[in-house]
Motif scaffolding. Structure first.
Motif, PDB file in Angstrom:
ATOM      1  N   LEU A 477     -21.917   6.862  40.866  1.00 45.55           N
ATOM      2  CA  LEU A 477     -22.054   8.318  40.816  1.00 45.55           C
ATOM      3  C   LEU A 477     -21.121   8.910  39.769  1.00 45.55           C
ATOM      4  O   LEU A 477     -21.519   9.791  38.988  1.00 45.55           O
ATOM      5  CB  LEU A 477     -21.754   8.904  42.198  1.00 45.55           C
ATOM      6  CG  LEU A 477     -21.735  10.433  42.307  1.00 45.55           C
ATOM      7  CD1 LEU A 477     -23.077  11.036  41.905  1.00 45.55           C
ATOM      8  CD2 LEU A 477     -21.355  10.854  43.735  1.00 45.55           C
ATOM      9  N   ARG A 478     -19.876   8.425  39.733  1.00 47.13           N
ATOM     10  CA  ARG A 478     -18.922   8.922  38.731  1.00 47.13           C
ATOM     11  C   ARG A 478     -19.447   8.691  37.327  1.00 47.13           C
ATOM     12  O   ARG A 478     -19.451   9.605  36.489  1.00 47.13           O
ATOM     13  CB  ARG A 478     -17.576   8.216  38.900  1.00 47.13           C
ATOM     14  CG  ARG A 478     -16.533   8.599  37.846  1.00 47.13           C
ATOM     15  CD  ARG A 478     -15.396   7.602  37.803  1.00 47.13           C
ATOM     16  NE  ARG A 478     -15.875   6.272  37.421  1.00 47.13           N
ATOM     17  CZ  ARG A 478     -15.152   5.156  37.515  1.00 47.13           C
ATOM     18  NH1 ARG A 478     -13.921   5.203  38.027  1.00 47.13           N
ATOM     19  NH2 ARG A 478     -15.655   3.996  37.129  1.00 47.13           N
ATOM     20  N   ASP A 479     -19.904   7.491  37.048  1.00 42.74           N
ATOM     21  CA  ASP A 479     -20.385   7.175  35.700  1.00 42.74           C
ATOM     22  C   ASP A 479     -21.604   8.016  35.333  1.00 42.74           C
ATOM     23  O   ASP A 479     -21.762   8.441  34.180  1.00 42.74           O
ATOM     24  CB  ASP A 479     -20.713   5.686  35.597  1.00 42.74           C
ATOM     25  CG  ASP A 479     -19.470   4.807  35.757  1.00 42.74           C
ATOM     26  OD1 ASP A 479     -18.352   5.342  35.638  1.00 42.74           O
ATOM     27  OD2 ASP A 479     -19.640   3.600  36.022  1.00 42.74           O
ATOM     28  N   ARG A 480     -22.438   8.253  36.311  1.00 39.75           N
ATOM     29  CA  ARG A 480     -23.626   9.080  36.076  1.00 39.75           C
ATOM     30  C   ARG A 480     -23.232  10.515  35.716  1.00 39.75           C
ATOM     31  O   ARG A 480     -23.783  11.125  34.796  1.00 39.75           O
ATOM     32  CB  ARG A 480     -24.478   9.057  37.342  1.00 39.75           C
ATOM     33  CG  ARG A 480     -25.716   9.913  37.317  1.00 39.75           C
ATOM     34  CD  ARG A 480     -26.418   9.725  38.654  1.00 39.75           C
ATOM     35  NE  ARG A 480     -27.409  10.739  38.909  1.00 39.75           N
ATOM     36  CZ  ARG A 480     -27.955  10.953  40.095  1.00 39.75           C
ATOM     37  NH1 ARG A 480     -27.583  10.208  41.133  1.00 39.75           N
ATOM     38  NH2 ARG A 480     -28.858  11.896  40.250  1.00 39.75           N
ATOM     39  N   LEU A 481     -22.252  11.059  36.432  1.00 41.81           N
ATOM     40  CA  LEU A 481     -21.806  12.419  36.147  1.00 41.81           C
ATOM     41  C   LEU A 481     -21.146  12.519  34.774  1.00 41.81           C
ATOM     42  O   LEU A 481     -21.280  13.536  34.081  1.00 41.81           O
ATOM     43  CB  LEU A 481     -20.835  12.898  37.229  1.00 41.81           C
ATOM     44  CG  LEU A 481     -21.438  13.148  38.612  1.00 41.81           C
ATOM     45  CD1 LEU A 481     -20.361  13.542  39.603  1.00 41.81           C
ATOM     46  CD2 LEU A 481     -22.521  14.219  38.555  1.00 41.81           C
ATOM     47  N   LEU A 482     -20.445  11.479  34.370  1.00 44.46           N
ATOM     48  CA  LEU A 482     -19.775  11.517  33.069  1.00 44.46           C
ATOM     49  C   LEU A 482     -20.765  11.369  31.918  1.00 44.46           C
ATOM     50  O   LEU A 482     -20.453  11.743  30.784  1.00 44.46           O
ATOM     51  CB  LEU A 482     -18.697  10.436  32.998  1.00 44.46           C
ATOM     52  CG  LEU A 482     -17.548  10.603  34.005  1.00 44.46           C
ATOM     53  CD1 LEU A 482     -16.537   9.475  33.862  1.00 44.46           C
ATOM     54  CD2 LEU A 482     -16.866  11.961  33.832  1.00 44.46           C
ATOM     55  N   ARG A 483     -21.969  10.852  32.188  1.00 41.03           N
ATOM     56  CA  ARG A 483     -23.015  10.791  31.161  1.00 41.03           C
ATOM     57  C   ARG A 483     -23.876  12.053  31.122  1.00 41.03           C
ATOM     58  O   ARG A 483     -24.638  12.265  30.185  1.00 41.03           O
ATOM     59  CB  ARG A 483     -23.935   9.576  31.412  1.00 41.03           C
ATOM     60  CG  ARG A 483     -23.278   8.231  31.219  1.00 41.03           C
ATOM     61  CD  ARG A 483     -24.329   7.126  31.207  1.00 41.03           C
ATOM     62  NE  ARG A 483     -25.109   7.094  32.431  1.00 41.03           N
ATOM     63  CZ  ARG A 483     -24.808   6.349  33.501  1.00 41.03           C
ATOM     64  NH1 ARG A 483     -23.725   5.575  33.484  1.00 41.03           N
ATOM     65  NH2 ARG A 483     -25.580   6.366  34.580  1.00 41.03           N
ATOM     66  N   TRP A 484     -23.751  12.872  32.156  1.00 43.01           N
ATOM     67  CA  TRP A 484     -24.585  14.073  32.307  1.00 43.01           C
ATOM     68  C   TRP A 484     -24.374  15.037  31.145  1.00 43.01           C
ATOM     69  O   TRP A 484     -23.250  15.212  30.650  1.00 43.01           O
ATOM     70  CB  TRP A 484     -24.226  14.720  33.640  1.00 43.01           C
ATOM     71  CG  TRP A 484     -24.842  16.046  33.936  1.00 43.01           C
ATOM     72  CD1 TRP A 484     -26.136  16.415  33.797  1.00 43.01           C
ATOM     73  CD2 TRP A 484     -24.141  17.188  34.458  1.00 43.01           C
ATOM     74  NE1 TRP A 484     -26.303  17.717  34.199  1.00 43.01           N
ATOM     75  CE2 TRP A 484     -25.097  18.220  34.612  1.00 43.01           C
ATOM     76  CE3 TRP A 484     -22.812  17.440  34.823  1.00 43.01           C
ATOM     77  CZ2 TRP A 484     -24.762  19.480  35.096  1.00 43.01           C
ATOM     78  CZ3 TRP A 484     -22.475  18.680  35.314  1.00 43.01           C
ATOM     79  CH2 TRP A 484     -23.444  19.695  35.445  1.00 43.01           C
ATOM     80  N   ASP A 485     -25.431  15.711  30.717  1.00 36.30           N
ATOM     81  CA  ASP A 485     -25.348  16.643  29.583  1.00 36.30           C
ATOM     82  C   ASP A 485     -24.813  18.014  29.966  1.00 36.30           C
ATOM     83  O   ASP A 485     -24.721  18.907  29.120  1.00 36.30           O
ATOM     84  CB  ASP A 485     -26.712  16.793  28.905  1.00 36.30           C
ATOM     85  CG  ASP A 485     -27.778  17.411  29.828  1.00 36.30           C
ATOM     86  OD1 ASP A 485     -27.441  17.822  30.951  1.00 36.30           O
ATOM     87  OD2 ASP A 485     -28.951  17.465  29.395  1.00 36.30           O
TER      88      ASP A 485
END
Length: 684
Positions: A477-485
């Motif tokens: 989840l953390r990695d996904r949020l850090l890739r979010w635009d």
């Protein structure tokens, strides 16, 4: 009098009459035919009589309206108008009264509530304006700051000083001719208010030999106060976020004969008092004592710290600024608009205008009293000297326009006049978008209206990036949020995940020992509780609370880590729009929740569809209209409202603009009478 009523394909009324008074009559009558229920709800809100047909849920507003003396203030302000403006407003009221019986017959809410259409008084439109805007300056925030100072200490009085659960906002921008494809200015924006059904803004055209104006009217009020385009000049406003209402802690006592006295700086003075009765549908009547001290009406009769009175400009000055309304309709240039707004009182706005001669305007308009700084921050003691009003700020601030001017409730020209302003994110983003090296057109403005970048996500994402010792699901989840635009698009699963984490952080901070002392709201009327609830305050101050304040850095980091784990375990919604859905306010709510769409945007986006993180993702506040005023060709102007032109359930134009509004579309402004359908031609 000769009156012609035309409609475009969206049902928007275009009115033409022989003179300005006949046109005001036509505006009132047409509004009553289209919006009878809405008008009558507003009239009863002014009088504090809504509980008589809406039931117990409406009692709190009625109590406030009576205690604050809204109807009496409206009468005073009407009596103080110059004769021509009184006659013009009265013509509008005559039109409302002429149209109400037929309009009520078309509208099923009257039968559902057993409400008969009533009679509008000449002062009623001033009361509608006052009741619609009395909470715009957010005076209950002063009750909140008092509690924060009392429970956390004086140094914390401005701890939550951010946008807060405001009732108003707006974006607005002006692009001068040097930056447009046509060489003429464009004025555009969107007022952020509670989304109501029917809508709070009415698209309308008003034409007579003296003028021909398109714009957004407030149903129940003549003219076009906030947004209009005369062909030669166009204007728009946003809330200036100025502070112009004061709260006083009162000491009251009874005399031997039962009269009331209030303690002021010069001792005990008489405070006129009387008792009124509220009728309540399906319940017994409620009595309310109305007391007014030399400061103002007592709006909180009792509480842990004593009664509280409200001092607000129309009550003090006997003016609302209605003389500006007919002057705006007749405006030909920016100078005309400027002079009209010199008479403005409430609410205090930032005004932008441009004309076909190249003139521009960017100024504050309204009445802001001069007084002690403490008055702006919190409730002040009525018995101590130094808290009186000492005139008002004049002249009010203004700024030159150089290429682009942006107003988005930030600390702009009104900064010396207020305490809390919106974070700069919307203003910075709009200015950045408009800085693109291109020649702008009216059609281009939709891309600005609908921008969904959430700059305020940065502090939370910074803590997300540093979260240690996460489980596998939380790391994903953390990695996904850090890739979010960082765009809050309705279809975005990443935006939904961010919102879920943010909500969990808000709830956990509300339970932190450093803030938990504020969890129990103070004993004030229920009407003020949205300003006094802890979770919304944390939600809107989250940026500052995650970078400073009473919660230690280690605890902030632990809170974010726990929120990541919570959302990873429970799962986030499949998309932001699945939970971030429109939730309009209606006086008589219908069971049609599934009819409302999921929405792009978020509180700090340019597309400001506000929810309350940690409490609900539903959006009750957002763009109550969008407008683009093109000064090159008025027929190239654009507008849209959330629902439609009609307030009649089942009418084809009740919600026909909703899909277009939800996806960021705009409706063309029609100016050619030949493209309109004549609905009626009356001779009265």
């Amino acid at each position: 009098m000769s009156i012609e009523v035309y409609r475009d394909t969206w049902g928007i009324p275009h009115l033409r009459a022989a003179d300005a008074h006949a046109l005001a009559f036509a505006q009132g009558r047409t509004t009553a035919l289209d919006r009878a229920w809405q008008l009558e709800v507003e009239r009863h809100r002014v009088q504090g009589t809504t509980a008589a047909f809406l039931g117990a849920d409406a009692v709190e507003w009625d109590l406030f309206a009576r205690r604050a003396r809204l109807a009496d203030t409206a009468r005073r302000c009407f009596d103080a108008l110059d004769a021509p403006t009184r006659t013009w407003v009265t013509a509008y009221v005559d039109g409302v009264n002429a149209g109400l019986p037929e309009g009520a017959g078309r509208t099923p809410e009257f039968a559902a509530t057993a409400l008969a259409p009533g009679h509008w008084e000449p002062w009623t439109p001033l009361g509608v304006w006052l009741s619609t805007h009395i909470l715009f300056a957010g005076f209950p925030t002063k009750l909140w700051r008092d509690e924060v100072a009392r429970r956390l200490g004086e140094e914390s009085v401005e701890l939550f000083a951010t946008d807060g659960p405001a009732t108003s906002g707006s974006n607005g921008w002006l692009v001068t001719g040097e930056r447009t494809a046509s060489g003429a200015a464009i004025v555009a924006g969107d007022p952020h208010r509670f989304i109501e059904a029917p809508g709070v803004y009415q698209q309308i055209r008003l034409a007579c030999p003296e003028y021909d104006v398109v714009g957004l009217a407030v149903p129940g009020v003549p003219g076009l106060a906030h947004f209009g385009h005369t062909g030669g000049v166009a204007w728009a406003i946003t809330n200036a976020m100025a502070d112009y209402q004061d709260l006083y802690r009162e000491r009251l006592r009874r005399t031997a004969d039962g009269a009331v006295e209030a303690l002021g700086p010069e001792g005990w003075r008489p405070a006129p008092a009387h008792t009124e009765t509220l009728e309540v549908k399906d319940a017994g009547p409620v009595t309310v004592e109305v007391i007014e001290t030399e400061r103002g009406p007592v709006i909180v009769p009792e509480g842990a710290e004593g009664p509280v009175s409200l001092r607000y400009p129309p009550r003090v000055t006997g003016e609302l600024g209605f003389t500006a309304l007919p002057a705006l309709l007749a405006a030909r240039t920016v100078a005309d608009v400027d002079r009209a707004f010199d008479h403005w009182v409430e609410p205090v706005n930032v005004v932008q205008a441009a004309d076909t001669r190249g003139g521009t305007l960017h100024r504050v308009a309204g009445y802001v009293p001069v007084r002690h700084r403490d008055n702006q921050l919190r409730v002040v003691p009525a018995w101590e000297p130094g808290h009186e009003w000492r005139g008002h700020h004049d002249p009010l601030p203004r700024r030159p326009v150089d290429g682009v001017a942006v107003m988005a409730n930030q600390r702009g020209p009104a900064a010396p006049l207020g305490v809390e302003f919106a974070p700069p994110h919307r203003a910075v983003r709009i200015a950045g978008l408009l800085a693109e090296p291109k020649r702008w057109t009216a059609a281009d403005m939709a891309a600005v209206h609908t921008d969904t970048l959430l700059a305020s996500a940065r502090p939370l994402l910074a803590l997300v990036a540093e979260a240690p010792d996460l489980t596998a699901g939380a790391r994903e989840l953390r990695d996904r949020l850090l890739r979010w635009d960082r765009h809050m698009a309705a279809g975005s699963a990443d935006a939904a995940a961010f919102a879920a984490v943010r909500g969990a952080v808000v709830r956990r901070l509300a339970g932190h020992p450093a803030l938990r002392v504020l969890a129990q709201p103070p004993a004030y009327p229920a009407l003020f509780q949205p300003w006094l609830a802890l979770a919304p305050r944390i939600a809107y101050a989250l940026e500052s609370l995650l970078t400073g304040g009473p919660v230690p850095p280690a605890d902030r980091a632990a809170t974010v880590r726990a929120a990541l784990e919570e959302v990873a375990a429970a799962g986030a919604p499949r998309s932001w729009g699945a939970t971030h859905r429109l939730a309009p306010w209606a006086a008589l709510p219908a069971d049609d929740d599934a009819a409302w769409p999921g929405l792009d945007g978020d509180h700090d986006c340019v597309l400001s569809t506000s929810s309350v993180p940690g409490v609900t993702d539903r959006s009750a506040r957002g763009p109550a209209a969008r407008y683009v005023w093109d000064l090159a060709r008025r027929e190239d102007s654009l507008w849209v409202v959330p629902l439609g032109a009609s307030g009649i359930p089942g009418d084809p134009h009740e919600r026909d603009q909703l899909p277009l509004w939800a996806r960021g579309g705009l409706v063309p402004v029609v100016t050619d009478w030949k493209q309109l359908t004549e609905e009626s031609r009356d001779h009265h």
